[in-house]
Design an enzyme around this catalytic site. Structure first.
Site, PDB file in Angstrom:
ATOM      1  N   CYS A 156     102.766 -18.736  54.867  1.00  0.00           N
ATOM      2  CA  CYS A 156     101.453 -18.715  54.204  1.00  0.00           C
ATOM      3  C   CYS A 156     101.363 -17.551  53.217  1.00  0.00           C
ATOM      4  O   CYS A 156     102.172 -16.623  53.234  1.00  0.00           O
ATOM      5  CB  CYS A 156     100.322 -18.677  55.241  1.00  0.00           C
ATOM      6  SG  CYS A 156      99.766 -17.030  55.707  1.00  0.00           S
ATOM      7  N   ASP A 180      90.659  -7.679  47.640  1.00  0.00           N
ATOM      8  CA  ASP A 180      90.557  -9.112  47.366  1.00  0.00           C
ATOM      9  C   ASP A 180      90.774  -9.347  45.868  1.00  0.00           C
ATOM     10  O   ASP A 180      90.289  -8.602  45.026  1.00  0.00           O
ATOM     11  CB  ASP A 180      89.170  -9.632  47.786  1.00  0.00           C
ATOM     12  CG  ASP A 180      89.120 -11.150  47.881  1.00  0.00           C
ATOM     13  OD1 ASP A 180      88.963 -11.670  49.001  1.00  0.00           O
ATOM     14  OD2 ASP A 180      89.242 -11.821  46.827  1.00  0.00           O
ATOM     15  N   HIS A 204     100.960 -13.635  62.201  1.00  0.00           N
ATOM     16  CA  HIS A 204     100.168 -14.779  61.724  1.00  0.00           C
ATOM     17  C   HIS A 204      99.342 -15.400  62.848  1.00  0.00           C
ATOM     18  O   HIS A 204      99.889 -15.844  63.863  1.00  0.00           O
ATOM     19  CB  HIS A 204     101.076 -15.849  61.110  1.00  0.00           C
ATOM     20  CG  HIS A 204     100.311 -17.034  60.600  1.00  0.00           C
ATOM     21  ND1 HIS A 204      99.982 -17.188  59.266  1.00  0.00           N
ATOM     22  CD2 HIS A 204      99.763 -18.096  61.249  1.00  0.00           C
ATOM     23  CE1 HIS A 204      99.276 -18.302  59.121  1.00  0.00           C
ATOM     24  NE2 HIS A 204      99.127 -18.869  60.321  1.00  0.00           N
ATOM     25  N   HIS A 239      95.183 -17.749  57.383  1.00  0.00           N
ATOM     26  CA  HIS A 239      95.772 -16.592  58.079  1.00  0.00           C
ATOM     27  C   HIS A 239      94.589 -15.675  58.354  1.00  0.00           C
ATOM     28  O   HIS A 239      93.907 -15.248  57.413  1.00  0.00           O
ATOM     29  CB  HIS A 239      96.816 -15.926  57.167  1.00  0.00           C
ATOM     30  CG  HIS A 239      97.507 -14.712  57.752  1.00  0.00           C
ATOM     31  ND1 HIS A 239      98.885 -14.567  57.762  1.00  0.00           N
ATOM     32  CD2 HIS A 239      97.010 -13.580  58.313  1.00  0.00           C
ATOM     33  CE1 HIS A 239      99.201 -13.402  58.304  1.00  0.00           C
ATOM     34  NE2 HIS A 239      98.078 -12.776  58.652  1.00  0.00           N
ATOM     35  N   HIS A 242      91.806 -13.268  58.528  1.00  0.00           N
ATOM     36  CA  HIS A 242      91.508 -12.100  57.701  1.00  0.00           C
ATOM     37  C   HIS A 242      90.034 -11.761  57.822  1.00  0.00           C
ATOM     38  O   HIS A 242      89.203 -12.623  58.062  1.00  0.00           O
ATOM     39  CB  HIS A 242      91.878 -12.342  56.233  1.00  0.00           C
ATOM     40  CG  HIS A 242      91.253 -13.573  55.642  1.00  0.00           C
ATOM     41  ND1 HIS A 242      91.759 -14.826  55.864  1.00  0.00           N
ATOM     42  CD2 HIS A 242      90.159 -13.739  54.848  1.00  0.00           C
ATOM     43  CE1 HIS A 242      91.013 -15.725  55.217  1.00  0.00           C
ATOM     44  NE2 HIS A 242      90.029 -15.095  54.605  1.00  0.00           N
ATOM     45  N   HIS A 248      86.899  -9.959  55.813  1.00  0.00           N
ATOM     46  CA  HIS A 248      86.357  -9.442  54.561  1.00  0.00           C
ATOM     47  C   HIS A 248      85.554  -8.186  54.906  1.00  0.00           C
ATOM     48  O   HIS A 248      84.662  -8.242  55.761  1.00  0.00           O
ATOM     49  CB  HIS A 248      85.408 -10.458  53.917  1.00  0.00           C
ATOM     50  CG  HIS A 248      86.056 -11.754  53.549  1.00  0.00           C
ATOM     51  ND1 HIS A 248      86.469 -12.055  52.273  1.00  0.00           N
ATOM     52  CD2 HIS A 248      86.362 -12.856  54.292  1.00  0.00           C
ATOM     53  CE1 HIS A 248      86.993 -13.275  52.244  1.00  0.00           C
ATOM     54  NE2 HIS A 248      86.934 -13.787  53.456  1.00  0.00           N
TER      55      HIS A 248
END
Ligand code: 5GP
Ligand code: ZN
Length: 118
Positions: free
Chosen positions: A2, A28, A44, A93, A95, A97
């Site tokens: 990925c 980002d 992962h 995957h 994550h 923010h």
């Protein structure tokens, strides 16, 4: 593999903020706030659905470190993980923010109506 695994392996470049043996944080590509950092485990996991409590525990400290590193720990910030289709997850995957640097509007991340099926 990925896209975020490729970032972990340095096959795709990223603008890194913080890294340790288990986690990586980078800016980002398409920021939605003055500070918009993505925090990922190097291992992962497809999403929050699959992550273990052990990794989550360490992730907490890592995200706290990011906020300090970027200088948003005192002014405030928001931590979000999107999960699956309804959650709006695009990259599969896990994550987080980490958003800050301005007064964030709440509606931006909960802009659906209250009717729906699940
Ligand atoms: P999601 O919608 O899955 O919660 O968030 C995926 C995020 O990854 C988006 O905010 C998007 O801008 C960011 N993103 C996608 N591809 C890349 C990339 O190659 N590099 C970086 N730095 N961010 C990316
Ligand atoms: Zn991955």
């Amino acid at each position: 593999m990925c896209i975020f695994c490729k970032i972990v392996n340095n096959e795709i470049p990223s603008n890194k903020v913080l890294e340790n043996d288990d986690f990586l944080a980078f800016h980002d590509l398409n920021p939605k706030a003055p500070a918009h950092i993505l925090a990922i485990p190097k291992q992962h996991f497809d999403s929050f659905n699959d992550v273990t409590p052990e990794v989550m525990g360490k992730m907490t400290s890592f995200i706290q470190e990011i906020a300090k590193e970027v200088g948003i720990d005192k002014s405030g910030y928001r931590v979000i993980t999107n999960i699956g289709e309804n959650g709006g997850q695009e990259v599969k995957h896990l994550h987080w923010h980490v958003l800050g640097g301005t007064k964030l509007k709440w509606g931006h991340f909960s802009d659906s109506d209250t009717k729906g099926s699940f």
